[in-house]
Write a protein that holds these residues in place. Structure first.
Motif, PDB file in Angstrom:
ATOM      1  N   TYR A 226     -13.894   3.135  11.163  1.00 38.81           N
ATOM      2  CA  TYR A 226     -12.563   2.631  10.839  1.00 38.81           C
ATOM      3  C   TYR A 226     -12.402   2.375   9.344  1.00 38.81           C
ATOM      4  O   TYR A 226     -11.372   2.699   8.748  1.00 38.81           O
ATOM      5  CB  TYR A 226     -12.291   1.343  11.619  1.00 38.81           C
ATOM      6  N   LEU A 227     -13.406   1.803   8.721  1.00 35.15           N
ATOM      7  CA  LEU A 227     -13.283   1.439   7.313  1.00 35.15           C
ATOM      8  C   LEU A 227     -13.613   2.591   6.372  1.00 35.15           C
ATOM      9  O   LEU A 227     -13.383   2.477   5.170  1.00 35.15           O
ATOM     10  CB  LEU A 227     -14.165   0.220   7.008  1.00 35.15           C
ATOM     11  N   PHE A 228     -14.100   3.690   6.902  1.00 36.28           N
ATOM     12  CA  PHE A 228     -14.316   4.872   6.069  1.00 36.28           C
ATOM     13  C   PHE A 228     -12.979   5.401   5.549  1.00 36.28           C
ATOM     14  O   PHE A 228     -12.833   5.756   4.376  1.00 36.28           O
ATOM     15  CB  PHE A 228     -15.051   5.952   6.854  1.00 36.28           C
ATOM     16  N   GLY A 229     -11.970   5.439   6.404  1.00 34.05           N
ATOM     17  CA  GLY A 229     -10.669   5.981   6.003  1.00 34.05           C
ATOM     18  C   GLY A 229      -9.649   4.932   5.600  1.00 34.05           C
ATOM     19  O   GLY A 229      -8.521   5.271   5.237  1.00 34.05           O
ATOM     20  N   GLU A 230     -10.038   3.655   5.636  1.00 38.02           N
ATOM     21  CA  GLU A 230      -9.069   2.589   5.430  1.00 38.02           C
ATOM     22  C   GLU A 230      -8.517   2.532   4.012  1.00 38.02           C
ATOM     23  O   GLU A 230      -7.330   2.287   3.793  1.00 38.02           O
ATOM     24  CB  GLU A 230      -9.705   1.243   5.812  1.00 38.02           C
ATOM     25  N   VAL A 231      -9.358   2.741   3.013  1.00 41.25           N
ATOM     26  CA  VAL A 231      -8.910   2.644   1.622  1.00 41.25           C
ATOM     27  C   VAL A 231      -7.795   3.649   1.341  1.00 41.25           C
ATOM     28  O   VAL A 231      -6.750   3.300   0.780  1.00 41.25           O
ATOM     29  CB  VAL A 231     -10.090   2.845   0.654  1.00 41.25           C
ATOM     30  N   ASN A 232      -7.993   4.891   1.741  1.00 36.04           N
ATOM     31  CA  ASN A 232      -6.960   5.903   1.497  1.00 36.04           C
ATOM     32  C   ASN A 232      -5.681   5.578   2.245  1.00 36.04           C
ATOM     33  O   ASN A 232      -4.572   5.758   1.717  1.00 36.04           O
ATOM     34  CB  ASN A 232      -7.469   7.289   1.903  1.00 36.04           C
ATOM     35  N   TYR A 233      -5.807   5.065   3.462  1.00 35.09           N
ATOM     36  CA  TYR A 233      -4.618   4.692   4.233  1.00 35.09           C
ATOM     37  C   TYR A 233      -3.831   3.600   3.512  1.00 35.09           C
ATOM     38  O   TYR A 233      -2.602   3.690   3.363  1.00 35.09           O
ATOM     39  CB  TYR A 233      -5.012   4.226   5.629  1.00 35.09           C
ATOM     40  N   LEU A 234      -4.539   2.565   3.063  1.00 37.38           N
ATOM     41  CA  LEU A 234      -3.855   1.451   2.398  1.00 37.38           C
ATOM     42  C   LEU A 234      -3.201   1.891   1.097  1.00 37.38           C
ATOM     43  O   LEU A 234      -2.087   1.469   0.776  1.00 37.38           O
ATOM     44  CB  LEU A 234      -4.844   0.317   2.126  1.00 37.38           C
ATOM     45  N   LEU A 235      -3.870   2.733   0.334  1.00 37.00           N
ATOM     46  CA  LEU A 235      -3.289   3.206  -0.929  1.00 37.00           C
ATOM     47  C   LEU A 235      -2.058   4.069  -0.666  1.00 37.00           C
ATOM     48  O   LEU A 235      -1.058   3.971  -1.382  1.00 37.00           O
ATOM     49  CB  LEU A 235      -4.332   3.989  -1.720  1.00 37.00           C
TER      50      LEU A 235
END
Length: 470
Positions: A226-235
């Motif tokens: 879940y947190l692997f893709g979270e940064v890009n999602y939030l940005l």
């Protein structure tokens, strides 16, 4: 049912508002995943309410969906009711709330206002001419911090002056974050806090029946984590210029702290970097930090990553991209990431110690009444070298201070750490008199320090940091 954790003060304030007479309006905002909706759902669980989350669609569809939710909740016998304009729906809501306390929640308000810029003015008119006469409890909620502060709370907003309370929901402090992982050791609880930044949803993803390292590996270092893709999602949710914002965050994560340094490392013009840094500060991803007692010194300003999840992700994930995509990242995690976690936790631990100092200092448990904490850095004139003080706690009325050293390492703190701290006594502004020394240690203290520390020195273990805050 999941246990509701923390937010006692916010929940108490909302309930006190609920029991007041007349119209009430609360503005609740904060970054995504921080627990705004969880707080609201806990507040409304035993109250008559209309809860509606706006979505990314056009104005007509949002009005249609909101109308459906209102009718379904308040007037199920009027299924054919259709509001062609927001004014019609708002008038209907006003009539239902005239003599009855009903909580009306509009979640993710920015999604609606983005496609209907007039909605805030229409809402203002409804408040002034209708809702103020009734018992509605209106909650406006949003994850876009900049929108909520500029378009809802600022003097330029049509809604300015209408709210009766506002709540910026912040990530949990380390003591509340620990409640998500009761089966872990204090060190493991601290690491959980350090890699999630105290964000409740991320903490809820950690299964403390598994090892901490297995959790970190599966969440950050697998393609489906879940947190692997979270940064890009939030940005992507927050910014249109994702590449440049990411480059700036990456530059800070790699040690750049001044706008010109960040510009050089990110290959972006300094003026653009300065503008984007302000936006990153607004969203809570970055913090603009001044050396405590030297706030007016513009040379002593640095930008650091405030968001712990971003900090951990940019520190370790990008270098493992290729192996993560191959599904072969476990050796990278075991050999590269895991051995460096204690080092990574150094800055996080300092933040925790400053929070501890403020808490216990305000409760009268130190030799001065601490009203402000921070970090000091600069040049030691005696040694002619750059140095810092991890923790500075100030009594701004009596001009007294405590200073502290923090070590999140596997060795016990001893004479060397004590001597280094004592040697920094005169570095902070001379208007403050240092009355106590604090030494924080993950791994305890040497026999010498335990036997020889003077009365004005307090040794604080990781265990005590968690016990004192409950």
């Amino acid at each position: 049912m999941e246990k509701f954790i923390g937010r006692e003060q916010e929940l108490k304030a909302l309930n006190e508002m609920y029991h007041k007479n007349g119209f009430q309006m609360a503005v609740i905002y904060g970054r995504r995943r921080v627990g705004k909706s969880t707080l609201i759902n806990e507040f409304i669980k035993d109250k008559k309410n209309v809860f509606w989350p706006a979505i990314k669609t056009n104005r007509e569809r949002n009005l249609e969906l909101f109308t459906q939710q209102v009718i379904q909740t308040l007037a199920p016998d009027m299924q054919n009711f259709s509001a062609e304009h927001p004014e019609n729906l708002f008038a209907f809501l006003g009539s239902k709330c005239r003599n009855e306390r009903i909580v009306v929640v509009i979640d993710e308000l920015p999604y609606w206002a983005d496609k209907d810029p007039e909605i805030l003015s229409i809402m203002q008119n409804a408040i002034d001419n209708d809702w103020l006469k009734g018992k509605m409890f209106l909650i406006l909620c949003g994850s876009s911090v900049s929108f909520m502060e500029k378009e809802v709370l600022s003097e330029k907003s049509p809604l300015y002056g209408r709210r009766t309370a506002q709540f910026r929901i912040e990530p949990f402090k380390y003591w509340d974050a620990a409640k998500f992982t009761p089966n872990y050791t204090y060190e493991e609880k601290a690491i959980c806090y350090g890699v999630t930044g105290g964000i409740p949803y991320y903490l809820s993803l950690i299964d403390d029946s598994m090892s901490l390292m297995d959790n970190l590996y599966s969440l950050f270092f697998t393609k489906n984590g879940y947190l692997f893709g979270e940064v890009n999602y939030l940005l992507e949710e927050e910014f249109s210029d994702v590449a440049n914002y990411s480059a700036i965050i990456d530059a800070i994560a790699r040690g750049s702290s001044k706008p010109n340094e960040i510009a050089d490392k990110s290959h972006i013009e300094v003026t653009a970097v300065s503008h984007k840094l302000n936006t990153l500060v607004e969203t809570g991803i970055v913090e603009k930090r001044s050396a405590v007692t030297d706030e007016k010194n513009r040379k002593k300003v640095m930008y650091v990553l405030k968001d712990g999840m971003f900090r951990f992700w940019y520190k370790f994930v990008p270098n493992g991209f290729a192996l993560i995509e191959l599904g072969k990242s476990r050796p990278y995690f075991d050999k590269v990431v895991q051995p460096k976690i204690s080092e990574y936790m150094g800055d996080i631990f300092e933040d925790m110690c400053r929070d501890y100092t403020l808490l216990v200092g305000a409760e009268g448990m130190l030799k001065c009444f601490v009203t402000k904490t921070g970090k000091w850095w600069g040049t030691n004139p005696v040694l002619k070298e750059t140095t810092d003080i991890d923790v500075v706690g100030l009594d701004q009325m009596d001009k007294t201070a405590v200073i502290g050293e923090c070590k999140f390492k596997n060795e016990a703190c001893g004479k060397a750490e004590y001597d280094a701290l004592i040697g920094r006594t005169n570095l902070i502004h001379n208007e403050y008199s240092v009355v106590q020394y604090l030494i924080f240690s993950k791994s305890g203290f040497s026999d010498w320090l335990l036997q020889n520390k003077p009365d004005n020195t307090k040794l604080v273990s990781l265990e005590e940091m968690y016990q004192i805050t409950g």
